[in-house]
Design an enzyme around this catalytic site. Structure first.
Site, short mmCIF file in Angstrom:
data_model
loop_
_atom_site.label_atom_id
_atom_site.label_comp_id
_atom_site.label_asym_id
_atom_site.label_seq_id
_atom_site.Cartn_x
_atom_site.Cartn_y
_atom_site.Cartn_z
N LYS A 1 0.84 -1.20 0.00
CA LYS A 1 0.00 0.00 0.00
C LYS A 1 0.87 1.25 0.00
O LYS A 1 1.88 1.33 0.70
CB LYS A 1 -0.92 -0.01 1.22
CG LYS A 1 -1.93 1.13 1.23
CD LYS A 1 -2.91 0.99 2.38
CE LYS A 1 -3.87 2.16 2.44
NZ LYS A 1 -4.84 2.04 3.56
N SER B 1 -9.21 3.43 2.38
CA SER B 1 -8.05 3.87 1.63
C SER B 1 -7.23 2.72 1.03
O SER B 1 -6.32 2.95 0.24
CB SER B 1 -7.13 4.72 2.53
OG SER B 1 -6.66 3.97 3.63
N SER C 1 -10.64 1.49 6.49
CA SER C 1 -9.88 1.39 5.24
C SER C 1 -9.48 -0.01 4.83
O SER C 1 -9.03 -0.22 3.70
CB SER C 1 -8.63 2.28 5.32
OG SER C 1 -9.00 3.63 5.36
#
Length: 469
Positions: free
Chosen positions: A76, A151, A175
């Site tokens: 990520k 996210s 997220s």
């Protein structure tokens, strides 16, 4: 054999048994990325394919160091990776190349993963829609006109589109859970402190966000969590990990699960979401669990007050140096500026009162978990929305007063650091995915994953591939 349909655990076992070579796995995933990533935009900062194939061929004959040996992994883009561009989705870091790995990346690299690139995220992780001025918008593999959430949207979309075998993510306000629900995969938010942060900035007050695993199977989630978890002696409040895959046994018979729905009407929900959740609960009930709908255990307004206060306080502190520089502040997105300015306006007493609310709620839920093994809530209040939106402005004509109010349903879990697994529920009337949060008491990570395994074996929704991309 379609390598892309094998779980990461099955790929790992095949590599260990010399039935597959890392170079074969890498070639298959790079081909899939070349085929679909232009449409989905989940994997960003992709490394040179020839260099990746050379690294994979070197892994063919190397002694495995961990279960991720030779598997392609995109980290990520909120996690720093040595020698691999890390942007946080911000133009301020559009060309930043870290000199070292963050702890999470270091642990996954040490377990044998080959880092192929990063997964897309909103700028600074703010908001549950993965778009930013550096890499653009990540789209939902099940409907390219819709968001993949965030996210950890790039991670969820990359998994769903078979561009990644397993993925990492992070979760402050849903997220890991929200994008997993939007993309028909699993996302697990661990008990806070189980996956430790790096010893940077504040590590005593910043107890809202955590990193964790995502996958298409619970075994993959459990095995990656085992790599990620474990005490970092340089930060406080750590928790020891365990072999979570070894604990994936048992069933749902006799489990008592509390259904919280829309929190007594406090959380506006788009039509069809609660009905799909209830269909998933019937599956859980058929597997032997007792489902009980209960009244909201705490006022939603107080939870929201505590949440936005503590979140704003942390953002104001963490972004102070950037905000104080006018040239850098001008490159922050409006939602981030709003967070910082909310925090800068806070009095110390307001932060204290928010922490007291959080403390009372934690104690209340601890008592509730003496009667129930888990609580369940939807992962989102809306279906995956158009990718062109910044965020949903209203739900059922109820205006959302902040950029993240539409995902308030995750707050009861996030505020007190409960372990929570996003379970795929299938698809609504428009063919869009949705998920269900299954959460247990702090420290019950293995038990939550075991319950999720029983559900996965009965459903396996992630096996349903997206439409042809």
């Amino acid at each position: 054999m379609d390598l892309l349909e094998l779980s990461a655990s099955d790929l790992s076992r095949s590599i260990a048994a010399r039935k597959l070579a890392p170079s074969e796995v890498m070639a298959a995933y790079l081909a899939q990325i070349a085929k679909v990533n232009t449409s989905v935009n989940a994997v960003v900062s992709l490394r040179d394919p020839e260099a990746l194939m050379a690294e994979a061929r070197a892994a063919d004959d190397a002694e495995p160091q961990g279960w991720l040996h030779g598997l392609p992994l995109a980290v990520k883009d909120l996690c720093a990776t040595k020698g691999l561009r890390t942007t946080w989705g911000s133009p301020l870091f559009a060309d930043f190349i870290p000199a070292k790995d963050d702890l999470l990346a270091a642990r996954m690299r040490a377990a044998g993963a080959i880092f192929i690139g990063k997964t897309n995220t909103p700028e600074w992780g703010h908001g549950s829609h993965s778009f930013n001025p550096v890499h653009g918008v990540t789209r939902n593999p099940y409907d390219l006109s819709r968001t993949a959430g965030g996210s950890s949207g790039g991670a969820a979309a990359g998994l769903a589109a078979r561009m990644l075998p397993v993925a990492d993510g992070s979760d402050m306000m849903g997220s890991l859970r929200n994008p997993a629900g939007f993309c028909n995969v699993y996302g697990f938010r661990p008990s806070w402190g189980l996956v430790p942060a790096d010893a940077e900035g504040d590590t005593h007050l910043a107890t809202l966000a955590t990193e964790g695993p995502m996958g298409r199977t619970i075994e993959d989630i459990a095995r990656l969590l085992t790599v990620q978890a474990g005490v970092n002696p340089e930060v406080p409040f750590g928790r020891a990990g365990e072999d979570y895959a070894a604990a994936l046994h048992g069933d749902l018979r006799g489990k008592r699960i509390a259904w919280l729905g829309d929190w007594g009407g406090a959380y506006a929900m788009e039509p069809g979401i609660l009905e799909l959740c209830e269909a998933g609960l019937r599956v859980i009930s058929d597997l032997g669990a007792e489902i009980e709908a209960i009244a909201p255990p705490f006022p939603a307004a107080k939870l929201w007050q505590a949440w936005i206060t503590l979140r704003a306080m942390l953002n104001a502190g963490g972004f102070k140096a950037i905000y104080d520089d006018p040239a850098k502040r001008a490159q922050l997105k409006p939602e981030t500026i709003w967070e910082i300015e909310q925090g800068r306006a806070l009095a110390a007493q307001a932060v204290y009162e928010a922490s007291v609310i959080r403390s009372r709620y934690y104690a209340h839920m601890a008592r509730l978990f003496q009667r129930y093994d888990a609580v369940v809530l939807p992962t989102a209040q809306v279906w995956p929305f158009p990718a062109e939106w910044r965020w949903p402005q209203s739900i059922n004509a109820v205006a959302m007063d902040t950029y993240h109010r539409w995902m308030e349903v995750v707050i009861p879990i996030s505020l007190i650091g409960l372990p929570a697994l996003s379970l795929p529920l299938g698809f609504g009337a428009q063919g869009l995915p949705m998920g269900l949060q299954l959460a247990g008491p702090v420290g019950a990570d293995a038990k939550v994953l075991a319950m999720g395994q029983a559900y996965h074996l009965a459903t396996d929704w992630p096996a349903r591939q997206p439409p042809k991309l």
